[in-house]
Scaffold this motif. Structure first.
Motif, PDB file in Angstrom:
ATOM      1  N   MET A   1       0.837  -1.179   0.000  1.00 49.79           N
ATOM      2  CA  MET A   1       0.000   0.000   0.000  1.00 49.79           C
ATOM      3  C   MET A   1       0.883   1.243   0.000  1.00 49.79           C
ATOM      4  O   MET A   1       1.838   1.334   0.762  1.00 49.79           O
ATOM      5  N   LYS A   2       0.541   2.191  -0.854  1.00 55.11           N
ATOM      6  CA  LYS A   2       1.274   3.446  -0.934  1.00 55.11           C
ATOM      7  C   LYS A   2       0.293   4.535  -1.347  1.00 55.11           C
ATOM      8  O   LYS A   2      -0.450   4.385  -2.304  1.00 55.11           O
ATOM      9  N   ILE A   3       0.303   5.632  -0.580  1.00 59.48           N
ATOM     10  CA  ILE A   3      -0.531   6.791  -0.874  1.00 59.48           C
ATOM     11  C   ILE A   3       0.417   7.967  -1.071  1.00 59.48           C
ATOM     12  O   ILE A   3       1.288   8.204  -0.237  1.00 59.48           O
ATOM     13  N   VAL A   4       0.251   8.696  -2.157  1.00 59.84           N
ATOM     14  CA  VAL A   4       1.053   9.897  -2.397  1.00 59.84           C
ATOM     15  C   VAL A   4       0.099  11.082  -2.360  1.00 59.84           C
ATOM     16  O   VAL A   4      -0.912  11.104  -3.069  1.00 59.84           O
ATOM     17  N   SER A   5       0.404  12.058  -1.504  1.00 62.28           N
ATOM     18  CA  SER A   5      -0.498  13.193  -1.328  1.00 62.28           C
ATOM     19  C   SER A   5       0.260  14.374  -0.731  1.00 62.28           C
ATOM     20  O   SER A   5       0.958  14.218   0.276  1.00 62.28           O
ATOM     21  N   GLY A   6       0.112  15.543  -1.333  1.00 61.43           N
ATOM     22  CA  GLY A   6       0.640  16.783  -0.766  1.00 61.43           C
ATOM     23  C   GLY A   6       2.106  16.763  -0.392  1.00 61.43           C
ATOM     24  O   GLY A   6       2.471  17.269   0.662  1.00 61.43           O
ATOM     25  N   GLY A   7       2.947  16.155  -1.210  1.00 61.21           N
ATOM     26  CA  GLY A   7       4.374  16.110  -0.920  1.00 61.21           C
ATOM     27  C   GLY A   7       4.775  15.010   0.044  1.00 61.21           C
ATOM     28  O   GLY A   7       5.913  14.978   0.503  1.00 61.21           O
ATOM     29  N   LEU A   8       3.842  14.114   0.347  1.00 55.81           N
ATOM     30  CA  LEU A   8       4.123  12.995   1.236  1.00 55.81           C
ATOM     31  C   LEU A   8       3.912  11.679   0.530  1.00 55.81           C
ATOM     32  O   LEU A   8       3.047  11.557  -0.339  1.00 55.81           O
ATOM     33  N   GLU A   9       4.699  10.703   0.938  1.00 58.51           N
ATOM     34  CA  GLU A   9       4.463   9.316   0.560  1.00 58.51           C
ATOM     35  C   GLU A   9       4.109   8.597   1.865  1.00 58.51           C
ATOM     36  O   GLU A   9       4.879   8.649   2.828  1.00 58.51           O
TER      37      GLU A   9
END
Length: 182
Positions: free
Chosen positions: A1-9
């Motif tokens: 599982m990996k979520i990329v959002s707003g400059g975050l991983e």
């Protein structure tokens, strides 16, 4: 599982995190690590290989690293716990390294993980509890788009005294308000 959002991983902890996790443990600063993180540097490799994944393997949730892009630095952790798959609900918890607080990492991670849980994760409800005296955590929940439902009076014991907890939740219809900018 990996979520990329707003400059975050936002992803599961893995062996690639050994140096950073060991540095947190050696410094005695576990604020960026999830509950159950190792207390000794010698235990870091085993924790990363097995223990940190046990919650997911047992079906009770997941521990995730909040990683700043592009530096690759772990700035905190976030996770789902007390997951009830049949009821479609889970509770979110997070922590950010003290020197990295106030930069929106927890807000962005709470928003992104809530959205993931309500879409790809199959949840109907994600809830969050924050001590009333932890004003920063209450603000994280509000800014991330969670709706305040009330107060659990004297619901948390810290070993010395009882504290009130604010109860927040996010459901699918709240996802539009979760888009509010920080």
């Amino acid at each position: 599982m990996k979520i990329v959002s707003g400059g975050l991983e936002i992803r599961e902890f893995g062996s690639q995190d050994a140096v950073q996790v060991a540095a947190f443990v050696a410094a005695g600063d576990r604020t960026a690590l999830p509950p159950g993180a190792p207390g000794a540097v010698a235990d870091v490799d085993g924790w990363l290989a097995e223990t940190v994944h046990q919650r997911r393997l047992d079906g009770g949730g997941v521990h995730l690293a909040i990683v700043e892009e592009p530096s690759g630095e772990i700035v905190g952790s976030i996770g789902l716990r007390d997951t009830d798959w049949q009821a479609g609900r889970s509770e979110i918890g997070y922590g950010v390294q003290a020197s990295r607080r106030g930069r929106g990492y927890a807000t962005e991670a709470a928003r992104a993980v809530g959205r993931w849980a309500l879409t790809d994760g199959g949840m109907r409800r994600v809830q969050l509890h924050a001590r009333l005296d932890n004003v920063a955590s209450v603000r994280v929940a509000e800014r991330a788009g969670y709706q305040r439902e009330g107060t659990l009076r004297m619901a948390e014991w810290d070993g010395e005294e009882a504290h009130d907890l604010a109860v927040f939740s996010m459901i699918a219809t709240d996802l539009e308000t979760a888009e509010v900018p920080r």
